[in-house]
Write a protein that holds these residues in place. Structure first.
Motif, mmCIF file in Angstrom:
data_model
loop_
_atom_site.group_PDB
_atom_site.id
_atom_site.type_symbol
_atom_site.label_atom_id
_atom_site.label_comp_id
_atom_site.label_asym_id
_atom_site.label_seq_id
_atom_site.Cartn_x
_atom_site.Cartn_y
_atom_site.Cartn_z
ATOM 1 N N TYR A 36 0.838 -1.209 0.000
ATOM 2 C CA TYR A 36 0.000 0.000 0.000
ATOM 3 C C TYR A 36 0.872 1.259 0.000
ATOM 4 C CZ TYR A 36 -4.148 -2.814 0.457
ATOM 5 O OH TYR A 36 -5.156 -3.700 0.182
ATOM 6 N N VAL A 39 2.435 1.825 -3.589
ATOM 7 C CA VAL A 39 1.487 2.391 -4.541
ATOM 8 C C VAL A 39 1.236 3.878 -4.220
ATOM 9 C CG1 VAL A 39 -0.961 2.278 -5.148
ATOM 10 C CG2 VAL A 39 0.439 0.213 -5.217
ATOM 11 N N THR A 40 1.179 4.184 -2.935
ATOM 12 C CA THR A 40 0.984 5.584 -2.521
ATOM 13 C C THR A 40 2.167 6.434 -2.970
ATOM 14 O OG1 THR A 40 -0.271 4.835 -0.605
ATOM 15 C CG2 THR A 40 0.592 7.093 -0.522
ATOM 16 N N VAL A 43 1.810 7.094 -6.647
ATOM 17 C CA VAL A 43 0.754 8.093 -6.893
ATOM 18 C C VAL A 43 1.331 9.499 -6.689
ATOM 19 C CG1 VAL A 43 -1.383 9.057 -5.896
ATOM 20 C CG2 VAL A 43 -1.213 6.584 -6.358
ATOM 21 N N VAL A 56 -6.716 8.233 -8.913
ATOM 22 C CA VAL A 56 -5.838 7.253 -8.252
ATOM 23 C C VAL A 56 -6.167 5.847 -8.744
ATOM 24 C CG1 VAL A 56 -5.261 6.168 -6.040
ATOM 25 C CG2 VAL A 56 -5.396 8.668 -6.202
ATOM 26 N N VAL A 60 -3.575 3.412 -10.659
ATOM 27 C CA VAL A 60 -3.113 2.149 -10.047
ATOM 28 C C VAL A 60 -3.464 0.965 -10.953
ATOM 29 C CG1 VAL A 60 -3.270 0.642 -8.008
ATOM 30 C CG2 VAL A 60 -3.180 3.116 -7.713
ATOM 31 N N LEU A 63 -0.716 0.700 -13.337
ATOM 32 C CA LEU A 63 0.624 0.679 -12.761
ATOM 33 C C LEU A 63 1.208 -0.742 -12.733
ATOM 34 C CD1 LEU A 63 2.609 2.649 -11.233
ATOM 35 C CD2 LEU A 63 1.559 1.813 -9.106
ATOM 36 N N VAL A 78 7.891 -1.330 -8.612
ATOM 37 C CA VAL A 78 6.867 -0.469 -9.184
ATOM 38 C C VAL A 78 7.440 0.090 -10.472
ATOM 39 C CG1 VAL A 78 5.490 1.610 -8.858
ATOM 40 C CG2 VAL A 78 5.933 0.127 -6.906
ATOM 41 N N SER A 100 -5.317 3.792 0.439
ATOM 42 C CA SER A 100 -5.734 2.409 0.716
ATOM 43 C C SER A 100 -7.212 2.302 1.079
ATOM 44 C CB SER A 100 -4.842 1.772 1.786
ATOM 45 O OG SER A 100 -4.888 2.503 2.966
ATOM 46 N N VAL A 105 -8.439 0.140 -5.499
ATOM 47 C CA VAL A 105 -7.034 -0.087 -5.145
ATOM 48 C C VAL A 105 -6.931 -1.372 -4.335
ATOM 49 C CG1 VAL A 105 -5.108 0.813 -3.750
ATOM 50 C CG2 VAL A 105 -6.446 2.378 -5.201
#
Ligand code: DC
Length: 213
Positions: A36, A39-40, A43, A56, A60, A63, A78, A100, A105
């Motif tokens: 999490y 991914v944040t 972003v 978002v 994702v 991604l 990533v 999250s 997501v």
């Protein structure tokens, strides 16, 4: 496949327990919070407003994010990059609960986390492992500690992390909120040392019939 699911709020001591258990059992340790966070980070790096759910979720979706088991650990990439150095950045701490909370997501990352189980036995820690990711496992633990104790632990690690706000957001979201999973053994370690916590966890798992501890 054996999965040990360890859930609990921020700074409850889940990670050290999970790491020790995985080492002892010779299986893979997966920190789902790291996924999490990764991914944040992506972003934020892409200049996307973390509060814009549609943007978002769309980002994702496209991604390329992978998690691979190797040497007892789970390695995240990533778009080919290793996000590890950035996972505990203040900006990531500040926005990870928002990112999250988005159901789309969560669907994507839950699939990646479940896929980790195809490679063998796991110790996985997070917020929804025993409730959503691996609800069938008999080995569920919920590690907790009083809020003041957890805030002090984070501060002692020298990290700016609004533990209270993250917990509130993580527990009150509509999708897979932090909760004690059905059938989980709850261990409050506010007054326990790391060694005592680990011993309590081992005793709880052995009582459920887990061999090898
Ligand atoms: O475990 P951690 O503090 O590094 O997790 C960071 C955040 O990731 C947490 O505040 C909420 C989110 N998270 C989640 O929603 N579900 C999980 N299974 C693990 C983490």
């Amino acid at each position: 496949m054996t999965v040990i699911a360890i859930d609990g709020p921020a700074a409850s001591g889940k990670s050290s327990v999970a790491r020790q258990l995985a080492e002892r059992l010779g299986c893979v340790h997966v920190n789902s919070g790291a996924l999490y966070r990764a991914v944040t980070w992506a972003v934020l790096n892409a200049g996307i407003n973390p509060g814009d759910e549609t943007a978002v979720a769309g980002f994702v979706h496209r991604l390329p994010v992978t998690m691979t088991a190797s040497g007892g650990g789970a390695w995240i990439r990533v778009d080919g990059h290793d996000p590890e150095p950035y996972l505990r950045d203040q900006q990531v701490n500040a926005h990870v609960s928002t990112v999250s909370s988005y159901p789309e997501v969560r669907v994507l990352l839950t699939a990646i986390l479940r896929g980790m189980g195809e490679g063998g036995d796991l110790v996985m820690e997070g917020r929804d492992i025993g409730s959503v990711v691996f609800p069938e496992t008999p080995y569920k633990l919920y590690i907790d500690a009083q809020e003041e104790v957890r805030m002090a632990r984070r501060a002692a690690q020298g990290e700016a992390d609004s533990v209270r706000q993250r917990d509130k957001a993580d527990s009150s979201r509509g999708s897979a909120p932090l909760q004690v999973p059905e059938g989980a053994v709850v261990i409050d370690n506010s007054e326990l040392s790391a060694e005592e916590t680990y011993a309590a966890v081992c005793a709880a798992l052995a009582a459920r019939g887990l061999a090898g501890l």
